[in-house]
Design an enzyme around this catalytic site. Structure first.
Site, PDB file in Angstrom:
ATOM      1  N   ASP A 156      99.672  25.507  62.018  1.00  0.00           N
ATOM      2  CA  ASP A 156      98.629  24.540  62.314  1.00  0.00           C
ATOM      3  C   ASP A 156      98.608  24.247  63.802  1.00  0.00           C
ATOM      4  O   ASP A 156      99.603  24.467  64.497  1.00  0.00           O
ATOM      5  CB  ASP A 156      98.841  23.235  61.529  1.00  0.00           C
ATOM      6  CG  ASP A 156      97.578  22.394  61.538  1.00  0.00           C
ATOM      7  OD1 ASP A 156      96.629  22.724  60.799  1.00  0.00           O
ATOM      8  OD2 ASP A 156      97.500  21.435  62.323  1.00  0.00           O
ATOM      9  N   ARG A 173     102.007  25.674  47.831  1.00  0.00           N
ATOM     10  CA  ARG A 173     101.938  24.383  48.532  1.00  0.00           C
ATOM     11  C   ARG A 173     102.668  23.306  47.738  1.00  0.00           C
ATOM     12  O   ARG A 173     103.360  22.454  48.309  1.00  0.00           O
ATOM     13  CB  ARG A 173     100.470  24.028  48.727  1.00  0.00           C
ATOM     14  CG  ARG A 173     100.154  22.675  49.279  1.00  0.00           C
ATOM     15  CD  ARG A 173     100.443  22.603  50.763  1.00  0.00           C
ATOM     16  NE  ARG A 173      99.964  21.334  51.313  1.00  0.00           N
ATOM     17  CZ  ARG A 173     100.598  20.178  51.196  1.00  0.00           C
ATOM     18  NH1 ARG A 173     101.754  20.130  50.570  1.00  0.00           N
ATOM     19  NH2 ARG A 173     100.093  19.074  51.705  1.00  0.00           N
ATOM     20  N   TYR A 233      93.849  14.562  68.653  1.00  0.00           N
ATOM     21  CA  TYR A 233      94.733  14.093  67.578  1.00  0.00           C
ATOM     22  C   TYR A 233      95.894  13.285  68.146  1.00  0.00           C
ATOM     23  O   TYR A 233      96.328  12.294  67.552  1.00  0.00           O
ATOM     24  CB  TYR A 233      95.269  15.280  66.765  1.00  0.00           C
ATOM     25  CG  TYR A 233      94.197  15.959  65.950  1.00  0.00           C
ATOM     26  CD1 TYR A 233      93.848  15.496  64.682  1.00  0.00           C
ATOM     27  CD2 TYR A 233      93.499  17.060  66.448  1.00  0.00           C
ATOM     28  CE1 TYR A 233      92.853  16.101  63.941  1.00  0.00           C
ATOM     29  CE2 TYR A 233      92.501  17.674  65.716  1.00  0.00           C
ATOM     30  CZ  TYR A 233      92.175  17.194  64.456  1.00  0.00           C
ATOM     31  OH  TYR A 233      91.189  17.793  63.729  1.00  0.00           O
ATOM     32  N   ARG A 293      93.450  25.645  50.464  1.00  0.00           N
ATOM     33  CA  ARG A 293      93.395  24.974  49.160  1.00  0.00           C
ATOM     34  C   ARG A 293      92.354  25.506  48.178  1.00  0.00           C
ATOM     35  O   ARG A 293      92.407  25.180  47.007  1.00  0.00           O
ATOM     36  CB  ARG A 293      93.194  23.470  49.368  1.00  0.00           C
ATOM     37  CG  ARG A 293      94.515  22.773  49.659  1.00  0.00           C
ATOM     38  CD  ARG A 293      94.313  21.318  49.962  1.00  0.00           C
ATOM     39  NE  ARG A 293      93.550  21.163  51.198  1.00  0.00           N
ATOM     40  CZ  ARG A 293      93.283  19.997  51.773  1.00  0.00           C
ATOM     41  NH1 ARG A 293      93.668  18.879  51.195  1.00  0.00           N
ATOM     42  NH2 ARG A 293      92.612  19.941  52.901  1.00  0.00           N
ATOM     43  N   ARG A 305      90.228  29.741  57.932  1.00  0.00           N
ATOM     44  CA  ARG A 305      90.857  29.037  56.800  1.00  0.00           C
ATOM     45  C   ARG A 305      90.868  29.887  55.532  1.00  0.00           C
ATOM     46  O   ARG A 305      90.682  29.377  54.432  1.00  0.00           O
ATOM     47  CB  ARG A 305      90.160  27.713  56.503  1.00  0.00           C
ATOM     48  CG  ARG A 305      90.419  26.628  57.515  1.00  0.00           C
ATOM     49  CD  ARG A 305      91.742  25.911  57.224  1.00  0.00           C
ATOM     50  NE  ARG A 305      92.104  25.053  58.331  1.00  0.00           N
ATOM     51  CZ  ARG A 305      91.958  23.731  58.330  1.00  0.00           C
ATOM     52  NH1 ARG A 305      91.476  23.123  57.296  1.00  0.00           N
ATOM     53  NH2 ARG A 305      92.328  23.035  59.374  1.00  0.00           N
TER      54      ARG A 305
HETATM   55  O1  1CP Z   1      93.840  30.502  57.022  1.00  0.00           O
HETATM   56  C1  1CP Z   1      93.905  29.914  58.105  1.00  0.00           C
HETATM   57  O2  1CP Z   1      92.913  29.721  58.832  1.00  0.00           O
HETATM   58  C2  1CP Z   1      95.312  29.641  58.597  1.00  0.00           C
HETATM   59  C3  1CP Z   1      95.851  28.509  59.096  1.00  0.00           C
HETATM   60  C4  1CP Z   1      95.241  27.271  59.752  1.00  0.00           C
HETATM   61  C5  1CP Z   1      94.510  27.169  60.950  1.00  0.00           C
HETATM   62  C6  1CP Z   1      93.979  28.296  61.825  1.00  0.00           C
HETATM   63  C7  1CP Z   1      95.442  25.963  59.276  1.00  0.00           C
HETATM   64  C8  1CP Z   1      96.146  25.607  58.030  1.00  0.00           C
HETATM   65  N1  1CP Z   1      94.955  25.075  60.208  1.00  0.00           N
HETATM   66  C9  1CP Z   1      94.355  25.785  61.222  1.00  0.00           C
HETATM   67  C10 1CP Z   1      93.733  25.250  62.440  1.00  0.00           C
HETATM   68  C11 1CP Z   1      93.391  23.808  62.533  1.00  0.00           C
HETATM   69  N2  1CP Z   1      94.093  22.717  62.104  1.00  0.00           N
HETATM   70  C12 1CP Z   1      92.260  23.326  63.237  1.00  0.00           C
HETATM   71  C13 1CP Z   1      91.272  24.212  63.973  1.00  0.00           C
HETATM   72  C14 1CP Z   1      90.361  24.936  63.076  1.00  0.00           C
HETATM   73  C15 1CP Z   1      89.371  24.119  62.282  1.00  0.00           C
HETATM   74  O3  1CP Z   1      88.499  23.532  62.910  1.00  0.00           O
HETATM   75  O4  1CP Z   1      89.473  24.126  61.050  1.00  0.00           O
HETATM   76  C16 1CP Z   1      92.262  21.936  63.161  1.00  0.00           C
HETATM   77  C17 1CP Z   1      91.235  20.983  63.748  1.00  0.00           C
HETATM   78  C18 1CP Z   1      93.437  21.548  62.444  1.00  0.00           C
HETATM   79  C19 1CP Z   1      93.922  20.151  62.181  1.00  0.00           C
HETATM   80  C20 1CP Z   1      94.156  19.903  60.737  1.00  0.00           C
HETATM   81  N3  1CP Z   1      95.100  20.549  59.988  1.00  0.00           N
HETATM   82  C21 1CP Z   1      93.472  19.006  59.889  1.00  0.00           C
HETATM   83  C22 1CP Z   1      92.403  18.023  60.321  1.00  0.00           C
HETATM   84  C23 1CP Z   1      91.025  18.566  60.322  1.00  0.00           C
HETATM   85  C24 1CP Z   1      90.031  17.530  60.777  1.00  0.00           C
HETATM   86  O5  1CP Z   1      88.881  17.575  60.289  1.00  0.00           O
HETATM   87  O6  1CP Z   1      90.361  16.648  61.615  1.00  0.00           O
HETATM   88  C25 1CP Z   1      94.005  19.147  58.596  1.00  0.00           C
HETATM   89  C26 1CP Z   1      93.594  18.424  57.345  1.00  0.00           C
HETATM   90  C27 1CP Z   1      95.029  20.128  58.674  1.00  0.00           C
HETATM   91  C28 1CP Z   1      95.899  20.599  57.571  1.00  0.00           C
HETATM   92  C29 1CP Z   1      95.801  22.022  57.210  1.00  0.00           C
HETATM   93  N4  1CP Z   1      96.019  23.061  58.102  1.00  0.00           N
HETATM   94  C30 1CP Z   1      95.910  24.266  57.449  1.00  0.00           C
HETATM   95  C31 1CP Z   1      95.598  23.976  56.067  1.00  0.00           C
HETATM   96  C32 1CP Z   1      95.415  25.011  54.984  1.00  0.00           C
HETATM   97  C33 1CP Z   1      95.526  22.584  55.932  1.00  0.00           C
HETATM   98  C34 1CP Z   1      95.241  21.800  54.631  1.00  0.00           C
HETATM   99  C35 1CP Z   1      96.375  20.963  54.236  1.00  0.00           C
HETATM  100  C36 1CP Z   1      97.173  21.212  53.005  1.00  0.00           C
HETATM  101  O7  1CP Z   1      97.300  22.298  52.428  1.00  0.00           O
HETATM  102  O8  1CP Z   1      97.751  20.204  52.595  1.00  0.00           O
END
Ligand code: 1CP
Length: 345
Positions: free
Chosen positions: A73, A36, A149, A27, A23
């Protein structure tokens, strides 16, 4: 041209461990929040190649990580298969949950490449914008984690809905995992074709799987993805990150065929060095809470990880994603610590 990250995964000796942070785009960075805010929602950001490429490169510009990770994502896969996926401000992902075999029949992996074409364009733009010594990582979710999910309809704490559905509808759940595998294989192959040089498979919720179902829900679907990628691109290393599986790690590594493994912070450094590193390169595992806190505690903990793991193939990373309240200065300081590691010796 040396590439510390790819050399490490290939088992070559390197002058210092490479690093990137899960990540690293997100944010906690003001420059991310700015882009964003210009996008029409999170998925729109993922599907707009120029913007997605810019946010992928932001952490590289700010602290020169050794690898960039594609900005996308794990939930673009259900979206590409036709499920309704929405990211609601402040509450996370919302999906129209799969509840019956009728819902399942509506999923179609056949449109994956067409629907995710903008993501592959992002990969091309990022690769073109990166110097040769910085690697580009592509990724997907593992089928189990994506399925949580799809069936829960969003994030969950207890996984009761997905687990009871999977247990009461074993055949349908197996079909669903097959669909996710099929779509994910196309997604990852196309990322490689567009320029991804390594892949990471995120099984963030693997720890929720009962031991008796671990083979069917975690090992086998992941192994099928790895096998398909190995026949397509044998030289592209695959990192498996199955969070919280502890004593099941050796089995997970051997039986999925992954090339390297991501460790969460429940794995002790002694356990990692003595029992995991001899099997394959490891990546991890500073708890992101240390990065959030910063200061001398972070420096001490980072040095401890570097000291313990630098005897073998090792990619410095966090144990899971950066917390959104983390001051960017802490991340810059941590990057500096890893870059200076070994220079003073
Ligand atoms: O920098 C990076 O790592 C790049 C991109 C990335 C990756 C690898 C994002 C952007 N998401 C992910 C993977 C991801 N997404 C996972 C696996 C890794 C982890 O455990 O963090 C999971 C479970 C998700 C699902 C997801 N996407 C959630 C839910 C998390 C949960 O606790 O259930 C959420 C909130 C997101 C949105 C998201 N994805 C990525 C970002 C930066 C965001 C935040 C949203 C935003 O900017 O509005």
């Amino acid at each position: 041209m040396t590439n510390l990250f790819l050399d490490t995964l290939a088992g070559k000796a390197v002058p210092r461990p490479p690093f990137w942070f899960m990540r690293q785009a997100g944010r906690y960075l003001p420059e991310y929040r700015e882009i964003r805010a210009q996008a029409n929602g999170f998925l729109d950001l993922c599907y707009t190649p120029e913007r997605a490429a810019r946010v992928t490169l932001q952490p590289i510009e700010r602290f020169q990580a050794d690898a960039a990770i594609l900005f996308s994502d794990i939930l673009v896969i259900p979206h590409a298969m036709g499920q309704t996926v929405d990211f609601v401000e402040g509450t996370g992902p919302k999906l129209d949950p799969i509840q019956s075999s009728r819902d399942l029949a509506l999923l179609d992996p056949g449109k994956t490449l067409e629907k995710l074409a903008p993501v592959f364009e992002t990969v091309r733009l990022v690769r073109a914008g990166l110097p040769d010594d910085i690697a580009l990582i592509g990724f997907s979710g593992a089928p189990w984690t994506v399925a949580t999910y799809m069936i829960e309809g969003g994030s969950t704490r207890d996984f009761n809905t997905v687990k009871s559905w999977a247990i009461s509808n074993r055949r349908s759940f197996a079909i669903m995992l097959d669909l996710v595998v099929e779509s994910t294989v196309m997604y990852l192959k196309a990322q490689v074709d567009a320029g991804a040089q390594a892949l990471q498979i995120f099984d963030t919720w693997a720890s929720a799987v009962p031991a008796s179902d671990f083979e069917d829900w975690v090992i086998n679907p992941t192994a099928r993805i790895v096998l398909a990628l190995k026949s397509h691109a044998p030289d592209v290393p695959i990192i498996g990150f199955a969070r919280g599986i502890g004593s099941r790690l050796p089995d997970y590594i051997h039986r999925t065929g992954i090339d390297a493994v991501g460790l969460d912070s429940s794995v002790s450094l002694a356990e990692a060095a003595n029992n995991i590193q001899p099997i394959c390169p490891v990546q991890g595992n500073l708890d992101p809470a240390y990065l959030l806190s910063g200061g001398v505690e972070m420096e001490r903990a980072a040095h401890e990880v570097l000291e313990a793991m630098s005897g073998g193939p090792f990619v410095f990373n966090l144990a899971h994603g950066i917390n959104k309240d983390t001051p960017p200065a802490h991340v810059e300081r941590l990057a500096e610590i890893v870059k200076n590691w070994g220079l003073s010796k």
